[in-house]
Write an enzyme that holds these catalytic residues in place. Structure first.
Site, PDB file in Angstrom:
ATOM      1  N   LEU A  73       9.584  46.106  24.575  1.00 13.79           N
ATOM      2  CA  LEU A  73       8.190  45.812  24.919  1.00 13.79           C
ATOM      3  C   LEU A  73       8.036  45.387  26.378  1.00 13.79           C
ATOM      4  CD1 LEU A  73       8.176  45.585  21.717  1.00 13.79           C
ATOM      5  CD2 LEU A  73       6.284  43.996  22.013  1.00 13.79           C
ATOM      6  N   ASN A  99      18.275  50.879  30.224  1.00 12.88           N
ATOM      7  CA  ASN A  99      19.162  49.762  29.873  1.00 12.88           C
ATOM      8  C   ASN A  99      18.972  49.344  28.407  1.00 12.88           C
ATOM      9  OD1 ASN A  99      20.301  49.696  32.397  1.00 12.88           O
ATOM     10  ND2 ASN A  99      18.953  48.077  33.180  1.00 12.88           N
ATOM     11  N   TYR A 145       1.717  52.863  35.637  1.00 13.82           N
ATOM     12  CA  TYR A 145       1.880  52.466  34.233  1.00 13.82           C
ATOM     13  C   TYR A 145       1.964  53.710  33.343  1.00 13.82           C
ATOM     14  CZ  TYR A 145       0.767  50.038  29.814  1.00 13.82           C
ATOM     15  OH  TYR A 145       0.781  49.532  28.535  1.00 13.82           O
ATOM     16  N   THR A 175      -4.939  46.195  22.211  1.00 13.96           N
ATOM     17  CA  THR A 175      -4.697  45.138  21.232  1.00 13.96           C
ATOM     18  C   THR A 175      -5.147  43.800  21.830  1.00 13.96           C
ATOM     19  OG1 THR A 175      -2.881  46.345  20.217  1.00 13.96           O
ATOM     20  CG2 THR A 175      -2.866  43.961  19.918  1.00 13.96           C
ATOM     21  N   ARG A 186      -7.821  41.812  31.269  1.00 14.84           N
ATOM     22  CA  ARG A 186      -8.219  42.764  30.236  1.00 14.84           C
ATOM     23  C   ARG A 186      -9.599  42.375  29.710  1.00 14.84           C
ATOM     24  NH1 ARG A 186      -2.359  43.919  27.340  1.00 14.84           N
ATOM     25  NH2 ARG A 186      -1.754  41.817  27.913  1.00 14.84           N
TER      26      ARG A 186
HETATM   27  P1  NAD Z   1       2.497  41.133  28.319  1.00 16.49           P
HETATM   28  O1  NAD Z   1       2.390  41.275  29.797  1.00 16.49           O
HETATM   29  O2  NAD Z   1       1.907  39.939  27.688  1.00 16.49           O
HETATM   30  O3  NAD Z   1       4.006  41.231  27.849  1.00 16.49           O
HETATM   31  C1  NAD Z   1       4.989  41.971  28.523  1.00 16.49           C
HETATM   32  C2  NAD Z   1       6.223  41.107  28.637  1.00 16.49           C
HETATM   33  O4  NAD Z   1       7.261  41.850  29.296  1.00 16.49           O
HETATM   34  C3  NAD Z   1       5.995  39.855  29.484  1.00 16.49           C
HETATM   35  O5  NAD Z   1       6.475  38.721  28.805  1.00 16.49           O
HETATM   36  C4  NAD Z   1       6.789  40.109  30.753  1.00 16.49           C
HETATM   37  O6  NAD Z   1       7.234  38.932  31.368  1.00 16.49           O
HETATM   38  C5  NAD Z   1       7.918  40.984  30.215  1.00 16.49           C
HETATM   39  N1  NAD Z   1       8.553  41.812  31.238  1.00 16.49           N
HETATM   40  C6  NAD Z   1       7.956  42.676  32.092  1.00 16.49           C
HETATM   41  N2  NAD Z   1       8.886  43.253  32.899  1.00 16.49           N
HETATM   42  C7  NAD Z   1      10.086  42.746  32.515  1.00 16.49           C
HETATM   43  C8  NAD Z   1      11.426  42.950  32.951  1.00 16.49           C
HETATM   44  N3  NAD Z   1      11.722  43.796  33.957  1.00 16.49           N
HETATM   45  N4  NAD Z   1      12.412  42.281  32.325  1.00 16.49           N
HETATM   46  C9  NAD Z   1      12.151  41.419  31.309  1.00 16.49           C
HETATM   47  N5  NAD Z   1      10.895  41.183  30.862  1.00 16.49           N
HETATM   48  C10 NAD Z   1       9.887  41.834  31.458  1.00 16.49           C
HETATM   49  O7  NAD Z   1       1.873  42.469  27.709  1.00 16.49           O
HETATM   50  P2  NAD Z   1       1.612  42.858  26.189  1.00 16.49           P
HETATM   51  O8  NAD Z   1       0.183  43.155  26.039  1.00 16.49           O
HETATM   52  O9  NAD Z   1       2.249  41.891  25.286  1.00 16.49           O
HETATM   53  O10 NAD Z   1       2.378  44.258  26.111  1.00 16.49           O
HETATM   54  C11 NAD Z   1       3.670  44.356  25.526  1.00 16.49           C
HETATM   55  C12 NAD Z   1       4.084  45.816  25.483  1.00 16.49           C
HETATM   56  O11 NAD Z   1       3.166  46.562  24.681  1.00 16.49           O
HETATM   57  C13 NAD Z   1       4.101  46.489  26.852  1.00 16.49           C
HETATM   58  O12 NAD Z   1       5.201  47.364  26.922  1.00 16.49           O
HETATM   59  C14 NAD Z   1       2.829  47.265  26.885  1.00 16.49           C
HETATM   60  O13 NAD Z   1       2.914  48.395  27.714  1.00 16.49           O
HETATM   61  C15 NAD Z   1       2.657  47.650  25.421  1.00 16.49           C
HETATM   62  N6  NAD Z   1       1.253  47.861  25.096  1.00 16.49           N
HETATM   63  C16 NAD Z   1       0.388  46.810  24.961  1.00 16.49           C
HETATM   64  C17 NAD Z   1      -0.947  47.061  24.697  1.00 16.49           C
HETATM   65  C18 NAD Z   1      -1.942  45.945  24.520  1.00 16.49           C
HETATM   66  O14 NAD Z   1      -3.128  46.225  24.336  1.00 16.49           O
HETATM   67  N7  NAD Z   1      -1.544  44.686  24.539  1.00 16.49           N
HETATM   68  C19 NAD Z   1      -1.410  48.374  24.588  1.00 16.49           C
HETATM   69  C20 NAD Z   1      -0.509  49.410  24.769  1.00 16.49           C
HETATM   70  C21 NAD Z   1       0.828  49.148  24.996  1.00 16.49           C
HETATM   71  N1  UDP Z   2     -13.651  46.162  31.694  1.00 15.33           N
HETATM   72  C1  UDP Z   2     -14.896  45.611  31.962  1.00 15.33           C
HETATM   73  N2  UDP Z   2     -14.928  44.345  32.444  1.00 15.33           N
HETATM   74  C2  UDP Z   2     -13.811  43.606  32.674  1.00 15.33           C
HETATM   75  C3  UDP Z   2     -12.550  44.165  32.387  1.00 15.33           C
HETATM   76  C4  UDP Z   2     -12.507  45.463  31.901  1.00 15.33           C
HETATM   77  O1  UDP Z   2     -15.930  46.247  31.763  1.00 15.33           O
HETATM   78  O2  UDP Z   2     -13.957  42.453  33.131  1.00 15.33           O
HETATM   79  C5  UDP Z   2     -13.595  47.532  31.157  1.00 15.33           C
HETATM   80  C6  UDP Z   2     -12.603  48.473  31.846  1.00 15.33           C
HETATM   81  O3  UDP Z   2     -13.221  49.106  32.940  1.00 15.33           O
HETATM   82  C7  UDP Z   2     -12.265  49.445  30.726  1.00 15.33           C
HETATM   83  C8  UDP Z   2     -12.351  48.591  29.457  1.00 15.33           C
HETATM   84  O4  UDP Z   2     -13.114  47.446  29.815  1.00 15.33           O
HETATM   85  O5  UDP Z   2     -13.227  50.463  30.652  1.00 15.33           O
HETATM   86  C9  UDP Z   2     -11.001  48.143  28.938  1.00 15.33           C
HETATM   87  O6  UDP Z   2     -10.285  47.532  29.995  1.00 15.33           O
HETATM   88  P1  UDP Z   2      -8.876  46.849  29.798  1.00 15.33           P
HETATM   89  O7  UDP Z   2      -8.374  46.502  31.153  1.00 15.33           O
HETATM   90  O8  UDP Z   2      -8.966  45.776  28.787  1.00 15.33           O
HETATM   91  O9  UDP Z   2      -7.975  47.986  29.129  1.00 15.33           O
HETATM   92  P2  UDP Z   2      -7.654  49.499  29.542  1.00 15.33           P
HETATM   93  O10 UDP Z   2      -8.594  49.964  30.616  1.00 15.33           O
HETATM   94  O11 UDP Z   2      -6.255  49.462  29.993  1.00 15.33           O
HETATM   95  O12 UDP Z   2      -7.890  50.230  28.284  1.00 15.33           O
END
Ligand code: NAD
Ligand code: UDP
Length: 326
Positions: A73, A99, A145, A175, A186
């Site tokens: 993650l 890794n 990303y 999420t 977000r």
């Molecule tokens: P988050 O930023 O809260 O968590 C990511 C974690 O990864 C953090 O704790 C960060 O410190 C750690 N991290 C980043 N780079 C690292 C590295 N090089 N080594 C060790 N740790 C590292 O984000 P999240 O929302 O919890 O997302 C978790 C995962 O789920 C991510 O891979 C993200 O792309 C994926 N994801 C999340 C969402 C969402 O809506 N939350 C949606 C799609 C995908």
């Molecule tokens: N967004 C918004 N106001 C904010 C932050 C985000 O209107 O203060 C909008 C953003 O432009 C996008 C949607 O909300 O259309 C979701 O944004 P987020 O960054 O949560 O997720 P992602 O774009 O990665 O889906």
């Protein structure tokens, strides 16, 4: 099972650590806390089946003792985070994923990649099915990303095809829930923080772009199902209920009881217009579908934001409204 969770100190990762501990697994959390919070796992530190290793997985991803599963993650995930950490995001999607895959291969462990709906880019197909290849701008501001995750998927599939590891991919859609950083930029965390602080809700563009918001417990249940299966996927994990961002503003107002006005801001470059998962495959093969309606999920999230973790804990981030050509 003894599971390694890279990024286990983040929003999703910390919930996954808890879910696995709760059912009796052992958990090793690897995190460098570049976007995560030590506080997310502070409550687990004395747990006898929990170990925290502070490490950057692009440099080292080794774990002493047995490993049965690796959930990868680690990656910055919110747009302001991956803009700020652009090179680090590319590195963790590429070197970090390799890794983590090597760790799984060395232990013959199950490997699950947390990929994203961003692999679909600004989708021309709606709703998005796993067969869709996506519409991604490879040089736009979001590409650090999107392309890192697309590369991570390709690398994961290559390890699977060479039978170096037992792999699986989940594509996670937006999420939300407790432990989102109030300043992560977000939309859900930002609107809740703003509503609770009595500030206007910053609506990017005309607010008609859509997203499908899934409560964290549902997403984590899907990741656990994937860890437990031998399936490859990819599987969309997301809530098929789709909302415009303007509708979300209304839902947050209702959940907070705040009468916050809306303040329009420019739409970020390459902001996807529509996003909704087709979860037929996850329903059929994983037996997974979300259970928590957004009204209930927002209620729980607002409760967490008001419960000492504070809407004003940190300064607000700068809105991601880059309009420069590069
Ligand atoms: P988050 O930023 O809260 O968590 C990511 C974690 O990864 C953090 O704790 C960060 O410190 C750690 N991290 C980043 N780079 C690292 C590295 N090089 N080594 C060790 N740790 C590292 O984000 P999240 O929302 O919890 O997302 C978790 C995962 O789920 C991510 O891979 C993200 O792309 C994926 N994801 C999340 C969402 C969402 O809506 N939350 C949606 C799609 C995908
Ligand atoms: N967004 C918004 N106001 C904010 C932050 C985000 O209107 O203060 C909008 C953003 O432009 C996008 C949607 O909300 O259309 C979701 O944004 P987020 O960054 O949560 O997720 P992602 O774009 O990665 O889906």
């Amino acid at each position: 099972m003894r599971a390694v969770i890279t990024g286990g100190g983040g929003f999703l990762g910390s919930h996954l650590c808890e879910a696995l501990l709760l059912r009796g697994d052992e958990v090793v959390c690897l995190d460098d806390f570049c976007t995560g919070e030590p506080a997310n796992v502070a409550g687990l530190r004395d747990h006898p089946r929990f170990r925290l290793v502070r490490a950057d997985v692009t440099r080292e991803c080794e774990v002493a003792g047995p490993v049965d599963a690796v959930a990868h993650l680690a990656s910055p995930a919110s747009p302001p985070d991956y803009h700020r950490l652009s090179l680090e995001t590319l590195a963790v999607g590429s070197r970090g994923t390799e890794n983590a895959l090597r760790l799984a291969a060395a232990h013959r462990a199950r490997f699950v990649l947390a990929s994203t709906s961003e692999v679909y880019g600004d989708p021309e197909v709606h709703p998005q099915r796993e067969e869709y290849w996506g519409h991604v701008n490879p040089i736009g501001p979001r590409s650090v990303y999107d392309e890192a995750k697309r590369f991570a998927e390709a690398l994961t599939m290559a390890y699977g095809r060479r039978m170096l590891a037992d792999i699986g991919i989940v594509r996670i859609f937006n999420t939300y829930g407790p432990r989102m950083r109030p300043d992560d930029g977000r939309v859900v965390s930002t609107f809740i923080r703003q509503a609770l602080a009595g500030e206007p809700l910053t609506l990017y563009g005309d607010g008609r772009q859509t997203r499908s918001f899934c409560y964290v417990d549902d997403t984590v249940r899907g990741i656990v199902a994937m860890l437990d299966s031998a399936l490859c996927g990819p599987f969309n994990l997301g809530n098929p209920r789709e909302h415009t961002v303007a509708e979300l503003a209304g839902l947050v107002r209702a959940a907070t009881g705040a009468d916050a006005p809306v303040e329009f801001r420019p739409l970020p470059v390459d902001d996807p217009t529509r996003r909704r998962p087709d979860i037929t495959r996850a329903r059929r093969e994983l037996g997974w579908s979300p259970r928590i309606p957004i009204e209930e999920g927002l209620r729980r999230t607002v409760a967490w934001f008001t419960d000492g973790s504070g809407p004003d804990r940190r300064p607000a981030p700068h809105a991601l409204t880059t309009t420069a050509r590069c």
